[in-house]
Write a protein that holds these residues in place. Structure first.
Motif, PDB file in Angstrom:
ATOM      1  N   CYS A  19       3.740 -19.068  27.976  1.00 53.15           N
ATOM      2  CA  CYS A  19       3.751 -17.597  27.842  1.00 53.15           C
ATOM      3  C   CYS A  19       3.758 -16.915  29.207  1.00 53.15           C
ATOM      4  O   CYS A  19       4.496 -15.952  29.421  1.00 53.15           O
ATOM      5  CB  CYS A  19       2.540 -17.131  27.041  1.00 53.15           C
ATOM      6  SG  CYS A  19       2.618 -17.518  25.290  1.00 53.15           S
ATOM      7  N   PRO A  25       7.871 -13.154  25.044  1.00 52.66           N
ATOM      8  CA  PRO A  25       7.207 -13.661  23.845  1.00 52.66           C
ATOM      9  C   PRO A  25       7.711 -15.068  23.496  1.00 52.66           C
ATOM     10  O   PRO A  25       8.866 -15.405  23.715  1.00 52.66           O
ATOM     11  CB  PRO A  25       7.617 -12.672  22.755  1.00 52.66           C
ATOM     12  CG  PRO A  25       8.005 -11.432  23.485  1.00 52.66           C
ATOM     13  CD  PRO A  25       8.581 -11.904  24.781  1.00 52.66           C
ATOM     14  N   MET A  39       2.347 -14.014  23.027  1.00 55.83           N
ATOM     15  CA  MET A  39       2.747 -13.568  24.359  1.00 55.83           C
ATOM     16  C   MET A  39       1.509 -13.365  25.228  1.00 55.83           C
ATOM     17  O   MET A  39       0.395 -13.213  24.730  1.00 55.83           O
ATOM     18  CB  MET A  39       3.559 -12.283  24.278  1.00 55.83           C
ATOM     19  CG  MET A  39       2.806 -11.090  23.763  1.00 55.83           C
ATOM     20  SD  MET A  39       3.835  -9.624  23.567  1.00 55.83           S
ATOM     21  CE  MET A  39       4.567  -9.939  21.985  1.00 55.83           C
ATOM     22  N   HIS A  44       2.648  -8.257  26.788  1.00 56.97           N
ATOM     23  CA  HIS A  44       2.323  -7.270  25.761  1.00 56.97           C
ATOM     24  C   HIS A  44       2.222  -5.873  26.365  1.00 56.97           C
ATOM     25  O   HIS A  44       2.769  -4.906  25.837  1.00 56.97           O
ATOM     26  CB  HIS A  44       1.018  -7.637  25.056  1.00 56.97           C
ATOM     27  CG  HIS A  44       0.611  -6.648  24.023  1.00 56.97           C
ATOM     28  ND1 HIS A  44      -0.238  -5.608  24.297  1.00 56.97           N
ATOM     29  CD2 HIS A  44       0.970  -6.522  22.726  1.00 56.97           C
ATOM     30  CE1 HIS A  44      -0.395  -4.884  23.198  1.00 56.97           C
ATOM     31  NE2 HIS A  44       0.326  -5.424  22.238  1.00 56.97           N
TER      32      HIS A  44
END
Length: 88
Positions: A19, A25, A39, A44
């Motif tokens: 990640c 993602p 993610m 994010h």
């Protein structure tokens, strides 16, 4: 786009590293079908910021359209209308 089977979630350090390294993602599949997305916090936050920026752009475009349709007036006109309305 990164895709991993759900069984790889057992190695949490590997998934976390994936990640963070990809910065995007990671799609998790279950029985070969899309199931969930994981993610990093940074990804994010970046996606959330982009979505908010998109919302702001949309509002600005809406305002420009309202001006083009003649539904708005400039600040000087608005102040003059208020002064006239309230006898100022």
């Amino acid at each position: 786009m990164q895709m991993i089977p759900v069984k790889e979630l057992k190695d949490t350090a590997k998934v976390s590293r994936l990640c963070h390294e990809t910065g995007e993602p990671v799609h998790v599949t279950k029985n070969g079908c899309p199931d969930m997305v994981i993610m990093s916090t940074e990804t994010h936050e970046s996606l959330a910021k982009a979505a908010e920026t998109g919302r702001i752009v949309s509002l600005v475009q809406e305002g420009i359209s309202a001006v083009e349709r003649g539904e708005c007036q400039d600040a000087f006109g608005a102040v003059a209308a208020l002064r006239s309305k309230y006898g100022l």
